[in-house]
Design a protein around this motif. Structure first.
Motif, PDB file in Angstrom:
ATOM      1  N   MET A  41       0.841  -1.198   0.000  1.00  0.00           N
ATOM      2  CA  MET A  41       0.000   0.000   0.000  1.00  0.00           C
ATOM      3  C   MET A  41       0.877   1.250   0.000  1.00  0.00           C
ATOM      4  O   MET A  41       1.794   1.377   0.797  1.00  0.00           O
ATOM      5  CB  MET A  41      -0.896  -0.011   1.237  1.00  0.00           C
ATOM      6  CG  MET A  41      -1.851   1.151   1.303  1.00  0.00           C
ATOM      7  SD  MET A  41      -2.933   1.050   2.743  1.00  0.00           S
ATOM      8  CE  MET A  41      -1.774   1.304   4.071  1.00  0.00           C
ATOM      9  N   GLU A  42       0.577   2.171  -0.914  1.00  0.00           N
ATOM     10  CA  GLU A  42       1.287   3.446  -0.949  1.00  0.00           C
ATOM     11  C   GLU A  42       0.603   4.497  -0.102  1.00  0.00           C
ATOM     12  O   GLU A  42       1.250   5.270   0.585  1.00  0.00           O
ATOM     13  CB  GLU A  42       1.388   3.958  -2.390  1.00  0.00           C
ATOM     14  CG  GLU A  42       2.511   3.342  -3.163  1.00  0.00           C
ATOM     15  CD  GLU A  42       2.739   4.058  -4.474  1.00  0.00           C
ATOM     16  OE1 GLU A  42       2.378   5.248  -4.608  1.00  0.00           O
ATOM     17  OE2 GLU A  42       3.294   3.429  -5.367  1.00  0.00           O
ATOM     18  N   ASP A  43      -0.724   4.531  -0.191  1.00  0.00           N
ATOM     19  CA  ASP A  43      -1.476   5.536   0.543  1.00  0.00           C
ATOM     20  C   ASP A  43      -2.905   5.039   0.728  1.00  0.00           C
ATOM     21  O   ASP A  43      -3.358   4.158   0.009  1.00  0.00           O
ATOM     22  CB  ASP A  43      -1.477   6.862  -0.229  1.00  0.00           C
ATOM     23  CG  ASP A  43      -1.900   8.035   0.627  1.00  0.00           C
ATOM     24  OD1 ASP A  43      -1.915   7.904   1.866  1.00  0.00           O
ATOM     25  OD2 ASP A  43      -2.229   9.098   0.061  1.00  0.00           O
ATOM     26  N   ALA A  44      -3.597   5.635   1.688  1.00  0.00           N
ATOM     27  CA  ALA A  44      -4.996   5.304   1.925  1.00  0.00           C
ATOM     28  C   ALA A  44      -5.686   6.514   2.527  1.00  0.00           C
ATOM     29  O   ALA A  44      -5.078   7.261   3.294  1.00  0.00           O
ATOM     30  CB  ALA A  44      -5.120   4.107   2.861  1.00  0.00           C
ATOM     31  N   SER A  45      -6.943   6.697   2.155  1.00  0.00           N
ATOM     32  CA  SER A  45      -7.713   7.794   2.742  1.00  0.00           C
ATOM     33  C   SER A  45      -9.194   7.451   2.706  1.00  0.00           C
ATOM     34  O   SER A  45      -9.645   6.614   1.925  1.00  0.00           O
ATOM     35  CB  SER A  45      -7.451   9.101   1.993  1.00  0.00           C
ATOM     36  OG  SER A  45      -7.844   8.978   0.645  1.00  0.00           O
TER      37      SER A  45
END
Length: 166
Positions: A41-45
């Protein structure tokens, strides 16, 4: 994993092996649970219009994938943070045992404090604490199965005393 996740205070367990973390989106008894690999995972929002999380995952060939999961941001962050703490603990223990086995080459590490007595004292305490918790966890499970009740406090105290004696 039970002992590691109990130590960081999270009931929802993932599967952690150092840098590699496979974690669930919610409790594993939920029929809609999905496991994903946090290290990809690079990013999550959180999506503002509904209670879902969008993750940006990196594929094997560098491709980017946008994945949406039906979970709240609070639950998501709690589970990922717990997996990160377990991973950090495992990697610290790995470093400590490499040191104890004489497998550390100073030139490959960038930290200036590597080899510091205080660092290894802290890691030794972490290793002992995790060992004691694992032994007590196994003892408690066996005691519950045989006697149908929690392990008596006197027995727990004696086991800790015997372990610390050595």
């Amino acid at each position: 994993m039970e002992v590691h996740f109990a130590k960081v205070g999270c009931q929802t367990r993932g599967y952690v092996a150092g840098h590699h973390r496979l974690v669930p989106t919610c409790g594993s008894s939920n029929e809609q649970v999905i496991y994903y690999m946090v290290h990809l995972m690079e990013d999550a929002s959180e999506l503002e219009n509904d209670k879902r999380i969008e993750m940006i995952m990196t594929g094997r060939k560098g491709d980017k994938y946008h994945v949406q999961i039906a979970t709240s941001e609070r639950t998501f962050r709690r589970i990922v943070s717990a997996a990160d703490e377990v991973a950090k603990e495992q990697l610290s223990l790995f470093e400590y045992w490499m040191y104890r086995l004489g497998k550390v080459k100073r030139e490959i590490f960038e930290r200036t404090y590597f080899g510091d007595y205080c660092v290894y004292t802290k890691l030794r305490k972490l290793a002992l604490d995790l060992f004691i918790q694992t032994v007590l966890h196994i003892l408690n499970k066996a005691h519950k199965k045989v006697y149908g009740e929690e392990t008596p406090a006197e027995l727990v105290k004696e086991v800790k005393r015997v372990i610390n004696k050595f």
